[in-house]
Structures are given as C-alpha cells and as structure tokens.
Scaffold this active site. Sequence first.
Site, PDB file in Angstrom:
ATOM      1  N   ASP A   1       1.232  -1.035   0.026  1.00  0.00           N
ATOM      2  CA  ASP A   1      -0.374  -0.432   0.122  1.00  0.00           C
ATOM      3  C   ASP A   1       1.088   1.032  -0.048  1.00  0.00           C
ATOM      4  O   ASP A   1       2.097   0.879   0.669  1.00  0.00           O
ATOM      5  CB  ASP A   1      -1.358  -0.002   1.118  1.00  0.00           C
ATOM      6  CG  ASP A   1      -0.285  -0.023   2.615  1.00  0.00           C
ATOM      7  OD1 ASP A   1       0.970  -1.163   2.679  1.00  0.00           O
ATOM      8  OD2 ASP A   1      -0.525   0.895   3.604  1.00  0.00           O
ATOM      9  N   GLU A   2       0.547   2.287  -0.785  1.00  0.00           N
ATOM     10  CA  GLU A   2       0.981   3.156   0.010  1.00  0.00           C
ATOM     11  C   GLU A   2       1.797   3.676  -0.362  1.00  0.00           C
ATOM     12  O   GLU A   2       2.523   4.779   0.691  1.00  0.00           O
ATOM     13  CB  GLU A   2       0.291   3.860   1.285  1.00  0.00           C
ATOM     14  CG  GLU A   2      -0.981   4.172   1.387  1.00  0.00           C
ATOM     15  CD  GLU A   2      -1.272   4.712   2.674  1.00  0.00           C
ATOM     16  OE1 GLU A   2      -2.227   5.145   2.717  1.00  0.00           O
ATOM     17  OE2 GLU A   2      -0.313   3.936   3.548  1.00  0.00           O
TER      18      GLU A   2
END
Length: 504
Positions: A302-303
């Site tokens: 993620d991210e």
Amino acid sequence: MLTIVPRPRTLRMSPDEEALTLGTTPGIAAAGAARPVAELLAASLRGRGAAPSVVDADDAAVIVLELTGPDGSRGASDDHIADESYTLDITSAAITVSAPERAGLFRGTQTLLQLLPVDLAASAQLPVLHVDDAPRFGYRGVMIDVVRHFFPVADVLKLIDALALLKINVLHLHLTDDQGWRIQIDSWPDLTAVGAAGAVGDAPGGFYTKDDLGRIIAYAAERFITVVPEIDLPGHTNAALHAYPELNADGVAREAYHGIEVGFSSLSASPERAEVTDRFLRDVLGEVAALTPGPWLHVGGDESWSTSAEDYRDLVRRITAAAAATGKRVIGWHEIGSCDDLPAGTVAQYWSYLQPVAPAADQVRAVVAHGGQVIMSPADVAYLDIRYPEDLPTPGGYALGLDWADGPTSFAAAYGWEPTAIVEGLAESDILGVESPLWTETALTIADVEHLAFPRAAALAEVGWSAAGDRDPAEFAERVASLGPGWDATGIRYARLSEVPWRG
Ligand code: TNX
C-alpha cells in the site's frame, strides 16, 4: 428474543417444549479430537461461575460435542480452509453440538456461549431449539496494527477471545511499518535491535520474539483463528531503512520516524541494491513464513507513493515471487494489482471505498483476471480505526479514531454493506472474504483498541458469516445489545453507541 451474532443460517425454535435446565456442574462429553474444544468450553463455563467436568462419551453428560466427519481431526492450521459448519440442538434433556470438523465444533460452542447467561453460579434455563449453521465466506478477519502502537502478547490473546466469540477466523497482524519493526528476524537482527525502539509520538516500541508470536499463533489456532502475518513492502519500510543503511539507494540509514504521515519510504529498486534487497526479501519472508502454519503471507504493497510506478511494479514482482517461494498464498493491498506478474492465486485486499476510487477497482479486477481472489475491506465501512459519529467517553479520556475515510463510521454503516456490490464484475466466488483493519495511530492501549473495535467488529462478523440479503439494522442492534453483559464480564471496553439498545 434470541441473541446470536452473527445470525445463523437457520434457527428453529420449539417454544411449546419444556426448557432445558442447565445445572451448575454440567458434564461435557467429548471423545478424541473433540476433547480440546470441550476443555475450552469448560474453561469458559468456569469463567462464568459453573463447575463443569469434561468426560469421555457418557450418557449422563448434559452437553455433548460430537465430530461427525472423516476429517474430524483437522484444524485451522492445516493447509485448507476448515469446514466451520455445525449444528446445535437443545432439547429438554441435552445440548448437542455436532460438526464434521473441530473448527465447526468450536464455532458451535461459541453460539452456545452466546445463548447462556454470563452468570452460571445458579442454574440456567435454555429454550428448545435447533441451529444449522455455516459461514458465507471462508475468510473473516480483523487486522491489528501493532506498529503505530505496540501491544504485548497478553493484550492480543484477550482480543482473540473476543473475536472468537464472533466467529472471526483470521487475525491479521500488521507487523512492520515506518515507525517500527515488530517481529524478530534472526538473519537481520538489527530490524528489532535498532528498528523496534519507537512507535508513534513518544510511546514505547517493542517487538515479538519468535516465541511470542508462536504463543499468539497457538492460542489463535486453538480457537480456529489463523494468524496472517504482514510484512509491509516496498513502502512503509522506514524502520528497516533506519536499521540497515544498505537497503537505501544512497546507502545512508534513514532517521527513525515517530509521526503518522504515510507514503514517504521505499525499498530501492536500483540495480546496485538488487542483491541485498532480494536477500532481505528472501530471508525475512522465509523466516516469517516458517513461523506461521497458516496458508497466507501478507506483503503489504500500500501507499508506496515515493516509489516510481515502474520501480513499484518491479519491486512488487520480486516481493510477491519471494513470498510465493515460501509456499504460502500471497496477499497484498489492492495496489499490487498494478503489477501484471503476480504469482498464481494472489489475493488483493481492497481498501478503497464503497464507491471505488480509481484505479482500485481495475487493480482488483486485474488480480481476479489472473486467477486471484479479493478480501473486501472498504475503508468507509469496514475500518475499525475510523472514529464514531458521536463523542463517547473513551477509556483514556482522549479522543480516538481518525476520519480520513469519508468521515466517521456509524454502527449502521459498518453493518449495512454487501461485499459483492462494490467492484463491478466480481462473482461471489471471487471474494475470499472480508476484513476489518484497525490501525493504531490513536489507540495507545488495548482498551482503546476495544473501544474502536466493539461493537463494529460484530457488524463485520455478520457481513462475513451470515447469508446475503436483507439486513435489518434495528434487529441487529437488538442482538448486539445482548453481547454487552458478556463484554462487561470479560472487561472488554466496548463503545456504548447510542445506536444500540444496551440493557442496563
Ligand atoms: C492508510 S489503509 C494505511 C495505513 C494507515 C491508515 C490510517 C492502508 C492500506 N494503509 O498505513 O495507518 O491509512 O492512517
């Protein structure tokens, strides 16, 4: 009214028949592989003031636990999703839980516990009924972030008991992030010697030794809950980049980080770092996979906002290949769907909203198109760390919860969503299950975690277990209210939301 959460598949009451009276010294009959389930039930009854005894099959026992299938001895730690179906029969004379596997037998005992009063120091009456039950989805998880704040083993075990009562069957542990590295890795000792020191703000750090994690896994497995370990890669890696300078493109160790921003750290995709980075991936994922008997290994993804799109795809390919080489089935947050070279059967964990924000839905569909599956964790309804709409007294007296995911999340919103209705084009069988993450930026203690998690985790449990179709929030709130006395008795600091008609 009856008080089972999550709602069972079928429940037949026989109100005209004479109720069963459960005395204070009930016998529990269980043979062979059913025995450990009976011992756990006995411990729960003892905790409520009864004095049960576990016996081998015995006509005198009022509670009978029986395994009916050839696979009766298999458990959640085996390499398959356990059969969790069971039947519960209460007649005027006896209580019988039957199931093909131990997992189902245990689930049936949790239903029974919900039907029993919390005080068993006096005899109790139970209505005559028949429950025939099985889950809708095989994966019903709760995630706890043990990085932003660290929680000792005892806290996690207490949480496991509360989740088991709701028939949750996965505990996802978010073990690494920018602020800390929380799991011992023998081949890279500075991950914890250096990387575990801090947390968010000035909170103390900490980490699990392999024995600690083993205790969590064993405790969870006894309750047929599978631990899914997550090593978040290639972003959310500041703690590792702080501990080992050679993992950075420039060879310089990063400073320790105690804030709550995300998206600034990344492993290096540079060819000069390929050898050390691949060795890191192999060693870390290998040791973590060896620690956990369950079938899944979560690699984050993620991210990674400071990683270029090209580097991200290259790193995710290498990360997921290293994870798959351990023999586990790989899970990653949905962004990994931008990599078109994922191992067979990879699972994407969707954390966008009920209305998908591009490109999340495409990334999920790409994973499914390659033969993978999806775990649904829509942030605006499934996230347990998002604050409640009302200001309630909190255990520590400070405000709890973030509100980035489309504002606060009510109990009704946490309950009122349908996993198949979010990403167009997915079939029911494309969905492995559902999960509620609980990030701990604002949660300093396990009481804080409990306040955020309960009662909303009950909503997730029902979304994952009970049949699709009409959900009546008022009727659900009535059933959840009946969990209050049990939570009070076991010291669970749930939020007394005004949406739930708590008794007393
Ligand atoms: C996003 S949701 C994150 C976490 C944070 C959370 C809350 C997701 C996959 N990642 O790193 O803790 O927001 O700020």
